[in-house]
Design a protein around this motif. Structure first.
Motif, mmCIF file in Angstrom:
data_model
loop_
_atom_site.group_PDB
_atom_site.id
_atom_site.type_symbol
_atom_site.label_atom_id
_atom_site.label_comp_id
_atom_site.label_asym_id
_atom_site.label_seq_id
_atom_site.Cartn_x
_atom_site.Cartn_y
_atom_site.Cartn_z
ATOM 1 N N VAL A 10 0.857 -1.184 0.000
ATOM 2 C CA VAL A 10 0.000 0.000 0.000
ATOM 3 C C VAL A 10 0.894 1.235 0.000
ATOM 4 C CG1 VAL A 10 -1.816 1.252 1.190
ATOM 5 C CG2 VAL A 10 -1.792 -1.235 1.248
ATOM 6 N N GLU A 11 0.927 1.925 -1.121
ATOM 7 C CA GLU A 11 1.782 3.103 -1.250
ATOM 8 C C GLU A 11 1.153 4.345 -0.632
ATOM 9 O OE1 GLU A 11 2.346 3.215 -5.473
ATOM 10 O OE2 GLU A 11 4.172 2.004 -5.361
ATOM 11 N N ALA A 12 -0.159 4.427 -0.657
ATOM 12 C CA ALA A 12 -0.834 5.608 -0.103
ATOM 13 C C ALA A 12 -2.239 5.226 0.319
ATOM 14 C CB ALA A 12 -0.869 6.751 -1.131
ATOM 15 N N MET A 13 -2.738 5.950 1.317
ATOM 16 C CA MET A 13 -4.103 5.777 1.786
ATOM 17 C C MET A 13 -4.654 7.157 2.112
ATOM 18 S SD MET A 13 -5.437 3.691 5.155
ATOM 19 C CE MET A 13 -7.163 3.631 5.621
ATOM 20 N N ARG A 14 -5.846 7.422 1.628
ATOM 21 C CA ARG A 14 -6.474 8.706 1.940
ATOM 22 C C ARG A 14 -7.929 8.478 2.306
ATOM 23 N NH1 ARG A 14 -7.596 14.170 -1.704
ATOM 24 N NH2 ARG A 14 -8.208 15.467 0.051
ATOM 25 N N LEU A 15 -8.322 9.091 3.417
ATOM 26 C CA LEU A 15 -9.701 9.030 3.886
ATOM 27 C C LEU A 15 -10.273 10.443 3.933
ATOM 28 C CD1 LEU A 15 -9.064 6.581 6.847
ATOM 29 C CD2 LEU A 15 -10.264 5.992 4.757
ATOM 30 N N ARG A 16 -11.507 10.575 3.487
ATOM 31 C CA ARG A 16 -12.231 11.852 3.597
ATOM 32 C C ARG A 16 -13.621 11.578 4.149
ATOM 33 N NH1 ARG A 16 -12.472 15.729 -1.285
ATOM 34 N NH2 ARG A 16 -13.459 13.939 -2.323
ATOM 35 N N TYR A 17 -14.175 12.583 4.838
ATOM 36 C CA TYR A 17 -15.411 12.403 5.580
ATOM 37 C C TYR A 17 -16.421 13.456 5.139
ATOM 38 C CZ TYR A 17 -11.796 10.008 8.173
ATOM 39 O OH TYR A 17 -10.724 9.214 8.495
ATOM 40 N N PHE A 18 -17.590 12.991 4.720
ATOM 41 C CA PHE A 18 -18.641 13.887 4.235
ATOM 42 C C PHE A 18 -19.573 14.213 5.387
ATOM 43 C CE2 PHE A 18 -22.688 14.642 1.855
ATOM 44 C CZ PHE A 18 -22.261 15.765 1.156
ATOM 45 N N ASP A 19 -19.737 15.508 5.672
ATOM 46 C CA ASP A 19 -20.504 15.907 6.850
ATOM 47 C C ASP A 19 -21.992 16.096 6.580
ATOM 48 O OD1 ASP A 19 -20.558 18.211 5.384
ATOM 49 O OD2 ASP A 19 -19.722 19.506 6.947
ATOM 50 N N GLY A 20 -22.422 15.868 5.356
ATOM 51 C CA GLY A 20 -23.835 16.000 5.048
ATOM 52 C C GLY A 20 -24.239 17.409 4.672
ATOM 53 N N ALA A 21 -23.317 18.373 4.807
ATOM 54 C CA ALA A 21 -23.603 19.763 4.447
ATOM 55 C C ALA A 21 -22.843 20.161 3.188
ATOM 56 C CB ALA A 21 -23.244 20.683 5.600
ATOM 57 N N ARG A 79 -19.703 19.242 2.503
ATOM 58 C CA ARG A 79 -18.268 19.411 2.735
ATOM 59 C C ARG A 79 -17.581 18.066 2.915
ATOM 60 N NH1 ARG A 79 -17.611 23.100 7.837
ATOM 61 N NH2 ARG A 79 -18.928 21.408 8.642
ATOM 62 N N TRP A 80 -16.439 17.918 2.239
ATOM 63 C CA TRP A 80 -15.571 16.769 2.464
ATOM 64 C C TRP A 80 -14.434 17.220 3.377
ATOM 65 C CZ3 TRP A 80 -16.512 11.833 1.415
ATOM 66 C CH2 TRP A 80 -17.469 11.524 0.449
ATOM 67 N N LEU A 81 -14.285 16.536 4.512
ATOM 68 C CA LEU A 81 -13.307 16.921 5.523
ATOM 69 C C LEU A 81 -12.188 15.893 5.590
ATOM 70 C CD1 LEU A 81 -15.865 17.848 8.324
ATOM 71 C CD2 LEU A 81 -14.896 19.362 6.568
ATOM 72 N N ASP A 82 -10.999 16.346 6.017
ATOM 73 C CA ASP A 82 -9.846 15.452 6.145
ATOM 74 C C ASP A 82 -9.760 14.789 7.509
ATOM 75 O OD1 ASP A 82 -8.878 15.804 3.555
ATOM 76 O OD2 ASP A 82 -7.784 17.619 4.107
ATOM 77 N N GLU A 83 -10.628 15.166 8.428
ATOM 78 C CA GLU A 83 -10.628 14.522 9.739
ATOM 79 C C GLU A 83 -12.033 14.536 10.318
ATOM 80 O OE1 GLU A 83 -8.060 16.617 12.383
ATOM 81 O OE2 GLU A 83 -9.049 18.534 12.097
ATOM 82 N N TRP A 84 -12.256 13.601 11.253
ATOM 83 C CA TRP A 84 -13.542 13.496 11.934
ATOM 84 C C TRP A 84 -13.314 13.095 13.369
ATOM 85 C CZ3 TRP A 84 -18.112 14.915 9.808
ATOM 86 C CH2 TRP A 84 -19.261 14.664 10.565
ATOM 87 N N PRO A 85 -14.008 13.696 14.333
ATOM 88 C CA PRO A 85 -14.994 14.778 14.225
ATOM 89 C C PRO A 85 -14.361 16.060 13.708
ATOM 90 C CG PRO A 85 -15.105 13.696 16.375
ATOM 91 C CD PRO A 85 -13.853 13.226 15.730
ATOM 92 N N PRO A 86 -15.207 16.958 13.193
ATOM 93 C CA PRO A 86 -14.675 18.227 12.673
ATOM 94 C C PRO A 86 -13.976 19.006 13.773
ATOM 95 C CG PRO A 86 -16.955 17.884 11.982
ATOM 96 C CD PRO A 86 -16.663 16.839 13.001
ATOM 97 N N GLN A 87 -12.926 19.690 13.401
ATOM 98 C CA GLN A 87 -12.199 20.548 14.347
ATOM 99 C C GLN A 87 -12.268 21.997 13.885
ATOM 100 O OE1 GLN A 87 -11.027 19.507 17.190
ATOM 101 N NE2 GLN A 87 -11.593 17.386 16.743
ATOM 102 N N PRO A 88 -12.588 22.931 14.760
ATOM 103 C CA PRO A 88 -12.932 22.700 16.175
ATOM 104 C C PRO A 88 -14.256 21.966 16.303
ATOM 105 C CG PRO A 88 -13.394 24.955 15.581
ATOM 106 C CD PRO A 88 -12.696 24.360 14.397
ATOM 107 N N ALA A 89 -14.411 21.241 17.409
ATOM 108 C CA ALA A 89 -15.603 20.418 17.605
ATOM 109 C C ALA A 89 -16.865 21.268 17.506
ATOM 110 C CB ALA A 89 -15.539 19.721 18.958
#
Length: 206
Positions: free
Chosen positions: A146-157, A159-169
């Motif tokens: 596995v050379e690379a792994m990327r996760l993104r999180y869709f908040d339903g609004a 927006r695709w975010l790079d971390e979850w929970p959103p920061q600032p909370a």
């Protein structure tokens, strides 16, 4: 009256040498062909095993994501950990566990994590949801290369975010994302991308 002598003619030395040379060439060609076929079969077997491990790893990751539930847990020091904590190359979540094919009693929920390491895509599982001090997870490398792994999180609004929970909370950050995008780049294969929709299912509180 002389008797006719019938001579018996054998192989001359040069003929014997030529025959041996021909047989040696044919044997060398046959051996090289056999070695090439053997190496090809071994390479195909290794590649088939590698692809099988890749498919299994992706299927297991998708399965855990689809089974995610909004149940936070306690860390080793009593701190509250979100039901799903995700970054670009790592994710930890609470998910409904597999049912045992042998009818063994198992916890209904499991705490699992996925991360890219130097060895490949690794999955870790904790024996209990709420951890005690020095709690350790059982770790298993699902697929290598596995050379690379990327996760993104869709908040339903939108927006695709790079971390979850959103920061600032934000309010409701304990909730699960609406979807998670997984991109895995395998050596010699390329990038495999999946978008997994999550269902908001609340489990029993800790």
């Amino acid at each position: 009256m002389s008797r006719a002598r019938v001579g018996k003619r054998g192989f001359a030395l040069i003929e014997l040498l030529v025959a041996l040379a021909v047989f040696a060439v044919i044997g060398a060609i046959a051996y090289r062909s056999l070695v090439a076929v053997t190496h090809t079969r071994e390479a195909l077997a290794r590649e088939t095993e590698r692809l099988s491990r890749m498919q299994f790893a992706i299927a297991l990751l998708e399965r855990d994501l689809r089974q995610a539930t909004a149940r936070s847990v306690r860390g080793e020091y009593g701190e509250r950990l979100p039901a799903l904590a995700g970054a670009r190359e790592r994710i930890e979540l609470t998910a409904y566990a597999f049912a045992s094919p042998y009818g063994d009693a198992r916890p209904q929920l499991a705490r699992v994590s996925y991360a890219r390491t130097d060895e490949g895509l690794a999955r870790a599982a904790y024996a209990t949801l709420d951890r005690a001090p020095n709690t350790r997870a059982t770790r298993r490398v699902l697929a290598g290369g596995v050379e690379a792994m990327r996760l993104r999180y869709f908040d339903g609004a939108g927006r695709w975010l790079d971390e979850w929970p959103p920061q600032p909370a934000l309010a409701g950050s304990e909730r699960l994302p609406r979807a998670i995008e997984v991109s895995l780049t395998f050596e010699g294969v390329g990038t495999i991308r999946r978008v997994v929709d999550l269902l908001e299912v609340e489990a029993a509180p800790p």
